[in-house]
Design a protein around this motif. Structure first.
Motif, PDB file in Angstrom:
ATOM      1  N   MET A   1      77.863  27.070  58.989  1.00 22.56           N
ATOM      2  CA  MET A   1      77.746  25.942  58.073  1.00 22.56           C
ATOM      3  C   MET A   1      76.277  25.628  57.814  1.00 22.56           C
ATOM      4  SD  MET A   1      80.008  22.596  58.564  1.00 22.56           S
ATOM      5  CE  MET A   1      81.364  23.491  59.308  1.00 22.56           C
ATOM      6  N   GLY A   2      75.878  25.556  56.596  1.00 24.41           N
ATOM      7  CA  GLY A   2      74.483  25.295  56.282  1.00 24.41           C
ATOM      8  C   GLY A   2      73.623  26.478  56.684  1.00 24.41           C
ATOM      9  N   LYS A   3      72.323  26.289  56.705  1.00 30.12           N
ATOM     10  CA  LYS A   3      71.461  27.408  57.073  1.00 30.12           C
ATOM     11  C   LYS A   3      70.348  26.949  58.007  1.00 30.12           C
ATOM     12  CE  LYS A   3      68.532  27.061  52.948  1.00 30.12           C
ATOM     13  NZ  LYS A   3      68.944  26.313  51.832  1.00 30.12           N
ATOM     14  N   LEU A   4      69.818  27.928  58.738  1.00 33.70           N
ATOM     15  CA  LEU A   4      68.731  27.662  59.663  1.00 33.70           C
ATOM     16  C   LEU A   4      67.422  27.943  58.939  1.00 33.70           C
ATOM     17  CD1 LEU A   4      68.342  26.919  62.644  1.00 33.70           C
ATOM     18  CD2 LEU A   4      68.257  29.357  63.149  1.00 33.70           C
ATOM     19  N   VAL A   5      66.509  26.978  58.961  1.00 28.33           N
ATOM     20  CA  VAL A   5      65.252  27.133  58.234  1.00 28.33           C
ATOM     21  C   VAL A   5      64.101  26.787  59.175  1.00 28.33           C
ATOM     22  CG1 VAL A   5      64.252  26.692  55.950  1.00 28.33           C
ATOM     23  CG2 VAL A   5      66.558  25.937  56.417  1.00 28.33           C
ATOM     24  N   ILE A   6      62.910  27.268  58.863  1.00 29.46           N
ATOM     25  CA  ILE A   6      61.743  26.875  59.656  1.00 29.46           C
ATOM     26  C   ILE A   6      60.803  26.069  58.779  1.00 29.46           C
ATOM     27  CG2 ILE A   6      59.719  27.662  60.939  1.00 29.46           C
ATOM     28  CD1 ILE A   6      61.312  30.090  61.809  1.00 29.46           C
ATOM     29  N   ASN A   7      60.353  24.957  59.290  1.00 30.67           N
ATOM     30  CA  ASN A   7      59.377  24.139  58.586  1.00 30.67           C
ATOM     31  C   ASN A   7      58.068  24.189  59.361  1.00 30.67           C
ATOM     32  OD1 ASN A   7      58.350  22.241  56.713  1.00 30.67           O
ATOM     33  ND2 ASN A   7      58.660  20.624  58.243  1.00 30.67           N
ATOM     34  N   PHE A   8      56.992  24.573  58.706  1.00 33.07           N
ATOM     35  CA  PHE A   8      55.704  24.582  59.388  1.00 33.07           C
ATOM     36  C   PHE A   8      55.058  23.213  59.258  1.00 33.07           C
ATOM     37  CE2 PHE A   8      56.562  28.997  58.343  1.00 33.07           C
ATOM     38  CZ  PHE A   8      56.458  29.541  59.612  1.00 33.07           C
ATOM     39  N   PRO A   9      54.544  22.695  60.359  1.00 33.71           N
ATOM     40  CA  PRO A   9      53.984  21.339  60.306  1.00 33.71           C
ATOM     41  C   PRO A   9      52.749  21.274  59.411  1.00 33.71           C
ATOM     42  CG  PRO A   9      53.532  22.372  62.434  1.00 33.71           C
ATOM     43  CD  PRO A   9      54.439  23.303  61.693  1.00 33.71           C
ATOM     44  N   GLY A  10      52.456  20.086  58.882  1.00 32.68           N
ATOM     45  CA  GLY A  10      51.237  19.884  58.111  1.00 32.68           C
ATOM     46  C   GLY A  10      50.040  19.917  59.061  1.00 32.68           C
ATOM     47  N   LYS A  11      48.899  20.354  58.550  1.00 38.55           N
ATOM     48  CA  LYS A  11      47.705  20.421  59.417  1.00 38.55           C
ATOM     49  C   LYS A  11      46.696  19.354  59.009  1.00 38.55           C
ATOM     50  CE  LYS A  11      47.554  25.194  61.022  1.00 38.55           C
ATOM     51  NZ  LYS A  11      48.181  26.159  60.088  1.00 38.55           N
ATOM     52  N   LYS A  12      46.107  18.720  60.009  1.00 37.76           N
ATOM     53  CA  LYS A  12      45.057  17.729  59.759  1.00 37.76           C
ATOM     54  C   LYS A  12      43.754  18.446  59.418  1.00 37.76           C
ATOM     55  CE  LYS A  12      45.676  13.287  61.746  1.00 37.76           C
ATOM     56  NZ  LYS A  12      45.678  12.411  62.879  1.00 37.76           N
ATOM     57  N   LYS A  13      43.081  17.980  58.355  1.00 39.60           N
ATOM     58  CA  LYS A  13      41.801  18.615  57.989  1.00 39.60           C
ATOM     59  C   LYS A  13      40.787  17.520  57.704  1.00 39.60           C
ATOM     60  CE  LYS A  13      42.795  23.160  57.486  1.00 39.60           C
ATOM     61  NZ  LYS A  13      43.221  24.009  56.363  1.00 39.60           N
ATOM     62  N   ASN A  14      39.508  17.865  57.825  1.00 38.59           N
ATOM     63  CA  ASN A  14      38.497  16.896  57.422  1.00 38.59           C
ATOM     64  C   ASN A  14      37.253  17.516  56.809  1.00 38.59           C
ATOM     65  OD1 ASN A  14      37.480  17.949  59.702  1.00 38.59           O
ATOM     66  ND2 ASN A  14      37.500  16.050  60.904  1.00 38.59           N
ATOM     67  N   HIS A  15      37.359  18.744  56.343  1.00 40.76           N
ATOM     68  CA  HIS A  15      36.242  19.271  55.549  1.00 40.76           C
ATOM     69  C   HIS A  15      36.809  19.718  54.204  1.00 40.76           C
ATOM     70  CE1 HIS A  15      37.294  23.514  56.418  1.00 40.76           C
ATOM     71  NE2 HIS A  15      37.707  22.999  57.558  1.00 40.76           N
ATOM     72  N   LYS A  16      36.110  19.228  53.149  1.00 43.85           N
ATOM     73  CA  LYS A  16      36.709  19.330  51.822  1.00 43.85           C
ATOM     74  C   LYS A  16      36.447  20.652  51.117  1.00 43.85           C
ATOM     75  CE  LYS A  16      36.806  14.414  51.304  1.00 43.85           C
ATOM     76  NZ  LYS A  16      36.227  13.202  50.806  1.00 43.85           N
ATOM     77  N   THR A  17      37.533  21.208  50.566  1.00 43.30           N
ATOM     78  CA  THR A  17      37.410  22.350  49.648  1.00 43.30           C
ATOM     79  C   THR A  17      38.360  22.071  48.490  1.00 43.30           C
ATOM     80  OG1 THR A  17      39.124  23.498  50.907  1.00 43.30           O
ATOM     81  CG2 THR A  17      36.841  24.172  51.334  1.00 43.30           C
ATOM     82  N   TYR A  65      65.099  23.980  61.906  1.00 40.77           N
ATOM     83  CA  TYR A  65      66.046  22.891  61.625  1.00 40.77           C
ATOM     84  C   TYR A  65      67.236  23.437  60.844  1.00 40.77           C
ATOM     85  CZ  TYR A  65      64.130  22.783  56.848  1.00 40.77           C
ATOM     86  OH  TYR A  65      63.741  23.114  55.571  1.00 40.77           O
ATOM     87  N   TYR A  66      68.311  22.644  60.813  1.00 40.63           N
ATOM     88  CA  TYR A  66      69.477  23.014  60.028  1.00 40.63           C
ATOM     89  C   TYR A  66      69.465  22.287  58.702  1.00 40.63           C
ATOM     90  CZ  TYR A  66      72.226  25.891  63.123  1.00 40.63           C
ATOM     91  OH  TYR A  66      72.678  26.935  63.867  1.00 40.63           O
ATOM     92  N   GLU A  67      69.841  22.982  57.658  1.00 43.05           N
ATOM     93  CA  GLU A  67      69.964  22.320  56.366  1.00 43.05           C
ATOM     94  C   GLU A  67      71.385  22.562  55.872  1.00 43.05           C
ATOM     95  OE1 GLU A  67      66.755  23.109  53.615  1.00 43.05           O
ATOM     96  OE2 GLU A  67      68.022  22.518  51.926  1.00 43.05           O
TER      97      GLU A  67
END
Ligand SMILES: [Zn+2]
Ligand SMILES: [Zn+2]
Ligand SMILES: [Zn+2]
Ligand SMILES: [Zn+2]
Length: 289
Positions: A1-17, A65-67
């Motif tokens: 039922m549903g599907k298994l997915v991977i979510n990569f976490p957001g990364k904190k940054k502090n130098h601008k590009t 996670y499951y979706e």
């Protein structure tokens, strides 16, 4: 039922590009921001609007996670222990939402499906008329108005469903033969309680095709043919309705591994696709197979 997915976490940054604006609100980024799927966000914009959240515990989802088929997400660790799926629409059920597990534990119903559960005489009558109108369009006729339809918590005269857990309805036909040879047929349909309207209509359509067969004393000999044919009623209900729920329920029929209800249905569907309703009905009616 549903599907298994991977979510990569957001990364904190502090130098601008590159761009210095938040992808969510459009205003300038401060000294810290989050990069997620190659886009930049204010930490709060990310947390409140972008971060994937678990339907069950409400916490952020990072990693597996499951979706479900509706886009609801839940941590994998809830699976098996806490995750409940609606037995009808397959949505992940949030513990806090109103939901119902039927007394026999057979089905769990989510809050959305719960709203359309059929229970009253009037609703049964509306369903009956609706299914008959679909049958009329494809050429099934001769289903008597006198069919009795009852909603039951379990099938009468049986502790357990005699045909296994894959059926929610049962049709009984009594043929009374008078001394002058005239016959009278009495049909009674029992449908298990707690079915949302689309599912109810599909079960009713299946059972009414048993009535149609019995009324004409057509014996398709094998269970696979009989049940496969009657499942065309359910197919007709789902394929006429354009909702996502109907699509999910239709897919479930296509994928049903059961030799009788699944394979039997796909065989009949193959014949239907080849001949169309009118010819198939005539084949069944006049050759009885
Ligand atoms: Zn922002
Ligand atoms: Zn969670
Ligand atoms: Zn549901
Ligand atoms: Zn059946």
């Amino acid at each position: 039922m549903g599907k298994l997915v991977i979510n990569f976490p957001g990364k904190k940054k502090n130098h601008k590009t590159g761009s210095n604006t938040c992808e969510y609100c459009g205003s300038a980024l401060g000294s810290e921001w989050i990069v997620y799927r190659e886009k930049k966000y204010h930490p709060l914009c990310f947390e409140n609007h972008i971060q994937l959240k678990c339907l069950i515990c409400g916490k952020a989802i990072n990693g597996e996670y499951y979706e479900d088929e509706w886009g609801n997400m839940a941590h994998v660790e809830h699976n098996g222990k806490k995750t409940k799926h609606c037995s009808f629409c397959t949505r992940i059920i949030n513990d806090k939402e109103k939901n119902l597990v039927l007394s026999d534990g057979r089905n769990k119903i989510c809050s959305i499906c719960l709203e359309s559960v059929i229970f009253s005489r009037e609703q049964i009558e509306i369903s009956f008329q609706y299914v008959i109108s679909l049958f009329d369009k494809v050429g099934f006729n001769g289903i008597p108005d006198s069919v009795k339809i009852r909603i039951v918590s379990k099938f009468q005269g049986s502790e357990k469903n005699p045909l296994g857990s894959h059926t929610s309805g049962i049709t009984k036909t009594r043929i009374i033969t008078y001394s002058n040879g005239r016959k009278k047929r009495e049909h009674e349909i029992e449908i298990l309680e707690g079915l949302p309207s689309i599912e109810f209509n599909a079960v009713l359509a299946h059972e009414l095709l048993h009535v149609w067969l019995n009324e004409q004393e057509i014996n398709l000999v094998t269970n696979a043919k009989t049940e496969g044919f009657c499942n065309l009623g359910a197919y007709l209900v789902y394929s006429t309705d354009s909702s996502k729920l109907s699509e999910i329920l239709l897919q479930r029929m296509y994928k049903n591994y059961d030799l009788i209800y699944g394979a039997g249905f796909r065989n009949m569907l193959g014949r239907l696709k080849k001949s169309g309703w009118k010819s198939l009905i005539n084949e069944i009616k006049f050759s009885g197979k």
